[in-house]
Write an enzyme that holds these catalytic residues in place. Structure first.
Site, mmCIF file in Angstrom:
data_model
loop_
_atom_site.group_PDB
_atom_site.id
_atom_site.type_symbol
_atom_site.label_atom_id
_atom_site.label_comp_id
_atom_site.label_asym_id
_atom_site.label_seq_id
_atom_site.Cartn_x
_atom_site.Cartn_y
_atom_site.Cartn_z
ATOM 1 N N SER A 118 7.879 -20.251 -55.206
ATOM 2 C CA SER A 118 7.802 -18.869 -55.673
ATOM 3 C C SER A 118 9.171 -18.202 -55.671
ATOM 4 C CB SER A 118 6.855 -18.062 -54.780
ATOM 5 O OG SER A 118 7.418 -17.906 -53.487
ATOM 6 N N ASP A 167 4.857 -20.003 -58.479
ATOM 7 C CA ASP A 167 3.884 -19.107 -57.852
ATOM 8 C C ASP A 167 4.406 -17.669 -57.905
ATOM 9 O OD1 ASP A 167 1.478 -18.621 -56.490
ATOM 10 O OD2 ASP A 167 2.411 -18.856 -54.523
ATOM 11 N N HIS A 168 3.767 -16.765 -57.157
ATOM 12 C CA HIS A 168 4.087 -15.336 -57.161
ATOM 13 C C HIS A 168 5.521 -15.008 -57.590
ATOM 14 C CE1 HIS A 168 0.477 -13.767 -55.107
ATOM 15 N NE2 HIS A 168 0.453 -14.973 -54.550
ATOM 16 N N ASP A 226 3.122 -11.854 -61.066
ATOM 17 C CA ASP A 226 2.390 -11.052 -60.092
ATOM 18 C C ASP A 226 2.807 -9.598 -60.248
ATOM 19 O OD1 ASP A 226 1.096 -9.865 -58.028
ATOM 20 O OD2 ASP A 226 2.073 -11.012 -56.432
ATOM 21 N N GLU A 250 -2.570 -12.079 -61.235
ATOM 22 C CA GLU A 250 -3.402 -11.637 -60.117
ATOM 23 C C GLU A 250 -3.937 -10.242 -60.361
ATOM 24 O OE1 GLU A 250 -2.585 -10.597 -55.463
ATOM 25 O OE2 GLU A 250 -2.092 -12.638 -56.110
ATOM 26 N N GLY A 289 -4.262 -17.921 -50.329
ATOM 27 C CA GLY A 289 -4.589 -17.792 -48.919
ATOM 28 C C GLY A 289 -5.569 -18.848 -48.452
ATOM 29 N N GLY A 290 -5.393 -20.091 -48.946
ATOM 30 C CA GLY A 290 -6.313 -21.162 -48.575
ATOM 31 C C GLY A 290 -6.112 -21.696 -47.165
ATOM 32 N N ASN A 299 -4.522 -22.294 -53.305
ATOM 33 C CA ASN A 299 -3.134 -22.346 -52.848
ATOM 34 C C ASN A 299 -3.080 -22.667 -51.357
ATOM 35 O OD1 ASN A 299 -2.673 -21.433 -55.436
ATOM 36 N ND2 ASN A 299 -1.174 -19.893 -54.824
#
Length: 305
Positions: free
Chosen positions: A57, A93-94, A115, A145, A220-221, A244
């Site tokens: 990210s 990512d983000h 994001d 998101e 937030g996995g 994720n």
């Protein structure tokens, strides 16, 4: 800037997630936190015959000293030199900065995430739509998101504020932006669960799925019970298709090194090969466990033949 040559099995996010959605499994999107941990993620996926996503990210570049070009180069090196044949995605990512997204696309990322969730709904749509138009023109898929996830590590997001995704807004957001995957806020958080326990709002998730057709993503996995994740994956018509996982990998890395603070790219390059191999093996084992018992994606590569 040099663009990496893509391998045939390195594909877009949509192609990986649409199959997962149809067959009710999830693809793990693993954050290595360091380029030297890309290899064990890909090796684990190859061993478990599972599709996989490797991601980094915008903020990780700053915190860990990650360079997007070097990250991409290492990903494609491992794919080629270690004969990785399972479907793989290189994902950003983000990210909030358009220039970072453009750079990632230029150096070979096949998927990006914009994001803009901290903005009001209409502004989020406006920003996201701009990224979608640009990325799609380059053959790259886009995740976005809607809602806000809480956090305790402040790597992906700035504040520990949580706002659940509203199903009707999700429908409008998907339709107006043209995104390929939607990250939803339904009860999980980034980082370590210090106070509250994760509790996925399955009813909300079912309603979002009823109103939208794109693959859904759970951030937030790490630290979420496997049965809870499996329930979210296996809702009617395909639930969560991408999960994720970052914190669990980093904790394994730090525990193996007997360290408390994060490790930078420079520090990884200075470690003895024996120590590096030990950490890589530990990460590989965690990824294999997640694929088999968390994501239900073992042998999922067979669906892509």
């Amino acid at each position: 800037m040099e663009t990496n040559i893509k391998e045939n099995n390195v594909i877009q996010l949509t192609k990986v997630l649409s199959v997962a959605m149809q067959n009710q499994f999830a693809v793990g999107s693993f954050t290595p936190r360091a380029t030297k941990m890309i290899a064990p993620i890909l090796r684990a996926a190859q061993e478990k015959n599972s599709a996989v996503i490797v991601q980094t990210s915008e903020r990780e570049q700053e915190r860990y000293g990650i360079n997007l070009t070097e990250f991409s180069r290492e990903f494609y090196r491992v794919v080629q030199e270690e004969n990785i044949t399972i479907p793989a995605v290189l994902h950003l990512d983000h990210t909030k900065d358009f220039s970072v997204i453009a750079e990632a696309i230029e150096v070979g990322f096949t998927s990006v995430m914009i994001d803009a969730s901290e903005h009001p709904f209409k502004k989020n749509i406006e920003i996201t739509k701009t990224v979608v138009e640009y990325a799609h023109s380059k053959g790259v898929t886009v995740e976005a998101e809607l809602g806000k996830l809480g956090t305790t590590d402040f790597i992906e997001t700035d504040v520990d504020e949580e706002l659940f995704t509203e199903p009707e807004e999700a429908k409008q957001f998907v339709e107006e932006t043209g995104i390929d995957a939607l990250a939803v806020s339904v009860g999980t958080s980034h980082g370590v669960y210090l106070v509250k326990d994760p509790k996925i709002d399955i009813e909300r998730l079912i309603e979002i799925r009823t109103l939208t057709s794109v693959p859904l993503v759970l951030h937030g996995g790490s630290g979420t019970p496997s049965e809870m994740i499996k329930n979210a994956i296996q809702i009617p018509n395909g639930g969560i298709s991408k999960v994720n996982i970052a914190t669990d990998l980093e904790h394994t890395m730090l525990k193996t090194l007997n360290r408390e603070n994060y490790v930078t790219e420079k520090e990884w390059s200075e470690l003895p090969i024996e120590t590096l191999t030990l950490v890589q093996n530990a990460v590989q084992n965690v990824v294999k466990e997640k694929i088999e018992h968390f994501l239900i994606s073992s042998n999922s590569a067979s669906y892509y033949v």
